[in-house]
Design a protein around this motif. Structure first.
Motif, PDB file in Angstrom:
ATOM      1  N   ALA A 157      35.214  31.705  32.965  1.00 31.06           N
ATOM      2  CA  ALA A 157      34.225  32.753  33.222  1.00 31.06           C
ATOM      3  C   ALA A 157      32.978  32.206  33.891  1.00 31.06           C
ATOM      4  CB  ALA A 157      33.855  33.446  31.911  1.00 31.06           C
ATOM      5  N   VAL A 205      31.806  33.016  37.529  1.00 29.57           N
ATOM      6  CA  VAL A 205      31.001  34.181  37.853  1.00 29.57           C
ATOM      7  C   VAL A 205      29.604  33.946  37.299  1.00 29.57           C
ATOM      8  CG1 VAL A 205      30.768  36.681  37.595  1.00 29.57           C
ATOM      9  CG2 VAL A 205      33.035  35.646  37.733  1.00 29.57           C
ATOM     10  N   VAL A 223      29.829  37.482  31.718  1.00 28.54           N
ATOM     11  CA  VAL A 223      30.677  38.415  32.451  1.00 28.54           C
ATOM     12  C   VAL A 223      31.031  39.644  31.618  1.00 28.54           C
ATOM     13  CG1 VAL A 223      31.671  36.560  33.832  1.00 28.54           C
ATOM     14  CG2 VAL A 223      32.827  37.289  31.747  1.00 28.54           C
ATOM     15  N   GLU A 224      31.412  40.682  32.337  1.00 22.50           N
ATOM     16  CA  GLU A 224      31.961  41.889  31.726  1.00 22.50           C
ATOM     17  C   GLU A 224      33.452  41.921  32.030  1.00 22.50           C
ATOM     18  OE1 GLU A 224      28.185  44.875  31.546  1.00 22.50           O
ATOM     19  OE2 GLU A 224      29.357  44.906  33.398  1.00 22.50           O
ATOM     20  N   VAL A 225      34.258  42.144  30.985  1.00 21.76           N
ATOM     21  CA  VAL A 225      35.709  42.035  31.089  1.00 21.76           C
ATOM     22  C   VAL A 225      36.358  43.363  30.719  1.00 21.76           C
ATOM     23  CG1 VAL A 225      37.758  40.792  30.281  1.00 21.76           C
ATOM     24  CG2 VAL A 225      35.565  39.587  30.461  1.00 21.76           C
ATOM     25  N   ASP A 242      30.316  33.312  26.868  1.00 22.29           N
ATOM     26  CA  ASP A 242      30.119  33.644  28.275  1.00 22.29           C
ATOM     27  C   ASP A 242      30.645  35.029  28.634  1.00 22.29           C
ATOM     28  OD1 ASP A 242      32.765  33.035  27.969  1.00 22.29           O
ATOM     29  OD2 ASP A 242      32.828  31.432  29.450  1.00 22.29           O
ATOM     30  N   VAL A 243      31.000  35.818  27.643  1.00 25.26           N
ATOM     31  CA  VAL A 243      31.427  37.198  27.857  1.00 25.26           C
ATOM     32  C   VAL A 243      30.389  38.123  27.235  1.00 25.26           C
ATOM     33  CG1 VAL A 243      33.153  38.952  27.303  1.00 25.26           C
ATOM     34  CG2 VAL A 243      33.887  36.657  27.985  1.00 25.26           C
ATOM     35  N   ASP A 279      33.642  42.049  36.055  1.00 26.69           N
ATOM     36  CA  ASP A 279      33.759  40.757  36.725  1.00 26.69           C
ATOM     37  C   ASP A 279      35.169  40.202  36.591  1.00 26.69           C
ATOM     38  OD1 ASP A 279      30.825  40.362  37.305  1.00 26.69           O
ATOM     39  OD2 ASP A 279      30.747  40.513  35.123  1.00 26.69           O
ATOM     40  N   VAL A 280      35.830  40.546  35.489  1.00 21.08           N
ATOM     41  CA  VAL A 280      37.176  40.058  35.206  1.00 21.08           C
ATOM     42  C   VAL A 280      38.003  41.214  34.653  1.00 21.08           C
ATOM     43  CG1 VAL A 280      38.579  38.478  33.803  1.00 21.08           C
ATOM     44  CG2 VAL A 280      36.363  37.711  34.704  1.00 21.08           C
ATOM     45  N   GLY A 290      35.032  39.043  41.839  1.00 26.19           N
ATOM     46  CA  GLY A 290      35.776  39.316  40.618  1.00 26.19           C
ATOM     47  C   GLY A 290      37.176  38.725  40.627  1.00 26.19           C
TER      48      GLY A 290
END
Length: 229
Positions: A56, A59, A63-65, A84-85, A132-133, A161
């Motif tokens: 992650a 990015v 990040v937003e998953v 990191d999420v 992002d993911v 992404g």
């Protein structure tokens, strides 16, 4: 007085042309809840292998998953535990699996780090560029339409992404997974569908998974001081 409407049957999968079963493919009822609990145990190794691929840090920032088809929510829990999420959204078509995922991840939901909502690969109901993911484990072969699913997941991703799309396979598939392996022609169709929409696509083999790692190019920044012509 009119009779109550009959629920629509699930659409057949693009790989087999048959309706997904109520045990593991699209779990429903008591049998589906049993299947979901078994999936939580049997898929744990595959989910951890896919999670290990998720760097992650590539990015900028947390990040937003989005996870599509989280089933009983085991991977949702692993994702929300990562520093990191920032936030995770699980999109799940099965009512019974949503209930299991919500129960298993109640603390993350209460902390506003996780949302579990109805939807499927082709109709997530989420806005453009919200993630992002995007990750999905063991769902692609049971989608009703491969192209619609690939297009929808691309739509969710921001510039830079990444999609991690995994299915049973890898270098040493388990005995239980061997009947579920996809032949090269089917894997090729998945890769082609992704290449139509993503800037780069790589096929990665972990021990138990065949993973398609598809990426969106970062947006090109305009030079504030372009050279004179």
């Amino acid at each position: 007085m009119s009779a109550p409407a009959t629920p629509a049957s699930p659409a057949p999968s693009w790989t087999t042309g048959t309706t997904p079963n109520r045990f593991a493919a699209l779990p429903a009822g008591r049998l589906g809840r049993l299947g979901g609990r078994l999936m939580r145990l049997l898929n744990r190794g595959q989910q951890r292998e896919v999670l290990a691929l998720l760097a992650a840090g590539e990015v900028d920032g947390a990040v937003e998953v989005v996870e599509v088809g989280p089933g009983p929510g085991a991977l949702l829990g692993l994702l929300t535990a990562r520093a990191d999420v920032r936030r995770v959204i699980g999109v799940e078509p099965s009512v019974d699996m949503r209930a299991l995922a919500i129960r298993a991840n109640a603390a993350a939901i209460a902390a506003a780090r996780l949302e579990v909502r109805p939807g499927d690969a082709a109709t997530t109901g989420l806005p453009d560029g919200c993630a992002d993911v995007v990750v999905s484990v063991n769902t692609v072969a049971i989608w009703p339409d491969l192209d619609s699913g690939a297009g929808e997941l691309r739509r969710l991703l921001r510039p830079g992404g990444r999609l991690l799309l995994s299915w049973h396979g890898g270098r040493a598939p388990s005995r239980a997974a061997r009947p579920l392996l996809l032949d090269e022609a089917t894997l090729g169709r998945i890769e082609t569908a992704l290449r139509r929409r993503f800037d780069t696509v790589e096929r990665t083999m972990t021990r138990r998974c065949t993973v398609f790692d598809a990426r969106v190019a970062r947006a090109t920044r305009l030079d504030p001081n372009p050279p004179a012509r």
